[in-house]
Design a protein around this motif. Structure first.
Motif, short mmCIF file in Angstrom:
data_model
loop_
_atom_site.label_atom_id
_atom_site.label_comp_id
_atom_site.label_asym_id
_atom_site.label_seq_id
_atom_site.Cartn_x
_atom_site.Cartn_y
_atom_site.Cartn_z
N HIS A 70 0.81 -1.21 0.00
CA HIS A 70 0.00 0.00 0.00
C HIS A 70 0.85 1.26 0.00
CE1 HIS A 70 -3.71 -2.26 0.64
NE2 HIS A 70 -2.95 -3.08 1.36
N GLN A 71 0.30 2.30 -0.57
CA GLN A 71 0.91 3.63 -0.60
C GLN A 71 0.27 4.44 0.54
OE1 GLN A 71 3.28 4.85 -2.63
NE2 GLN A 71 3.50 2.96 -3.80
N PRO A 72 0.77 5.57 0.93
CA PRO A 72 1.91 6.24 0.34
C PRO A 72 3.22 5.85 1.00
CG PRO A 72 0.90 7.72 1.92
CD PRO A 72 0.08 6.43 1.91
N VAL A 73 4.28 6.01 0.25
CA VAL A 73 5.64 5.87 0.74
C VAL A 73 6.36 7.16 0.35
CG1 VAL A 73 7.81 4.61 0.46
CG2 VAL A 73 5.67 3.36 0.56
N THR A 74 7.13 7.70 1.25
CA THR A 74 7.83 8.95 0.97
C THR A 74 9.28 8.67 0.58
OG1 THR A 74 8.61 9.26 3.24
CG2 THR A 74 6.42 10.13 2.71
N GLN A 75 9.91 9.67 0.02
CA GLN A 75 11.33 9.55 -0.31
C GLN A 75 12.15 9.29 0.95
OE1 GLN A 75 12.30 9.75 -3.63
NE2 GLN A 75 14.24 8.96 -2.88
N MET A 76 11.75 9.90 2.06
CA MET A 76 12.46 9.67 3.33
C MET A 76 12.34 8.21 3.76
SD MET A 76 14.45 10.82 5.55
CE MET A 76 14.44 12.59 5.38
N ASP A 77 11.17 7.59 3.53
CA ASP A 77 11.01 6.17 3.84
C ASP A 77 12.02 5.33 3.07
OD1 ASP A 77 8.80 6.57 5.55
OD2 ASP A 77 7.40 6.47 3.86
N ILE A 78 12.21 5.66 1.81
CA ILE A 78 13.12 4.89 0.95
C ILE A 78 14.57 5.10 1.39
CG2 ILE A 78 13.95 4.59 -1.42
CD1 ILE A 78 11.12 5.55 -2.30
N VAL A 79 14.93 6.35 1.63
CA VAL A 79 16.29 6.67 2.05
C VAL A 79 16.61 6.01 3.39
CG1 VAL A 79 17.82 8.58 2.72
CG2 VAL A 79 16.34 8.81 0.75
N SER A 80 15.59 5.81 4.22
CA SER A 80 15.79 5.22 5.55
C SER A 80 15.91 3.70 5.52
CB SER A 80 14.62 5.60 6.47
OG SER A 80 14.56 6.99 6.62
N LEU A 81 15.68 3.07 4.37
CA LEU A 81 15.81 1.62 4.28
C LEU A 81 17.25 1.20 4.51
CD1 LEU A 81 13.61 0.84 1.14
CD2 LEU A 81 13.12 0.22 3.52
N ASP A 96 7.55 3.42 -6.73
CA ASP A 96 8.07 2.07 -6.93
C ASP A 96 8.17 1.28 -5.63
OD1 ASP A 96 8.25 2.55 -9.60
OD2 ASP A 96 10.42 2.80 -9.65
N TYR A 97 7.64 1.86 -4.54
CA TYR A 97 7.67 1.22 -3.23
C TYR A 97 6.27 1.23 -2.63
CZ TYR A 97 12.74 1.20 -3.28
OH TYR A 97 14.04 0.94 -3.62
N GLY A 98 6.08 0.37 -1.65
CA GLY A 98 4.81 0.32 -0.94
C GLY A 98 5.06 -0.25 0.46
#
Length: 142
Positions: A70-81, A96-98
């Protein structure tokens, strides 16, 4: 989950179906085959936890079934992976993420070109130190 350039995405409850678009049929098939290979071969080998699960897919790439993230995913969520090494083949775009439960996962990590997939496979193999990951007992050429 939006449809991409190479594939149409259909949401059916807790799963999504990915099928190649007619105008980019071969690229869509290649993307489906690569996501299947990433999930079945390279994820277990490298221990990646940031890929959306592939539940099923045919070897030719006509259909891929994934868990629905499910969305939303933020750029900060991705950078924090956590960093994955070697890196996965997903772009760093929020679309491209969920989310699966509380976990952020890549939902689009396909490669649309056969040569790109071969090059990426060779790169991943360079980490295996002679140990050959298995694809249900057979080698797949994406």
């Amino acid at each position: 989950m939006p449809a991409g350039v190479y594939r149409r995405v259909f949401v059916c409850g807790n799963i999504v179906l990915k099928i190649p678009r007619l105008r980019h049929f071969l690229e869509g098939m290649c993307s489906n085959r690569w996501e299947r290979e990433m999930w079945q071969i390279w994820r277990p080998f490298f221990g990646w936890r940031t890929l959306c699960p592939v539940l099923s897919g045919d070897p030719a790439g006509f259909l891929l079934i994934m868990s629905r993230a499910h969305q939303p995913v933020t750029q900060m969520d991705i950078v924090s992976l956590p960093d994955a090494y070697p890196s996965i083949t997903a772009e760093c775009k929020p679309e491209d993420y969920g989310r699966l439960a509380a976990r952020v996962v890549a939902v689009d990590y396909g490669l649309p070109d056969v040569q790109l997939a071969r090059d990426q496979r060779a790169y991943y193999r360079s980490f295996t130190a002679g140990e050959k990951p298995h694809f249900n007992g057979e080698e797949q050429d994406v």
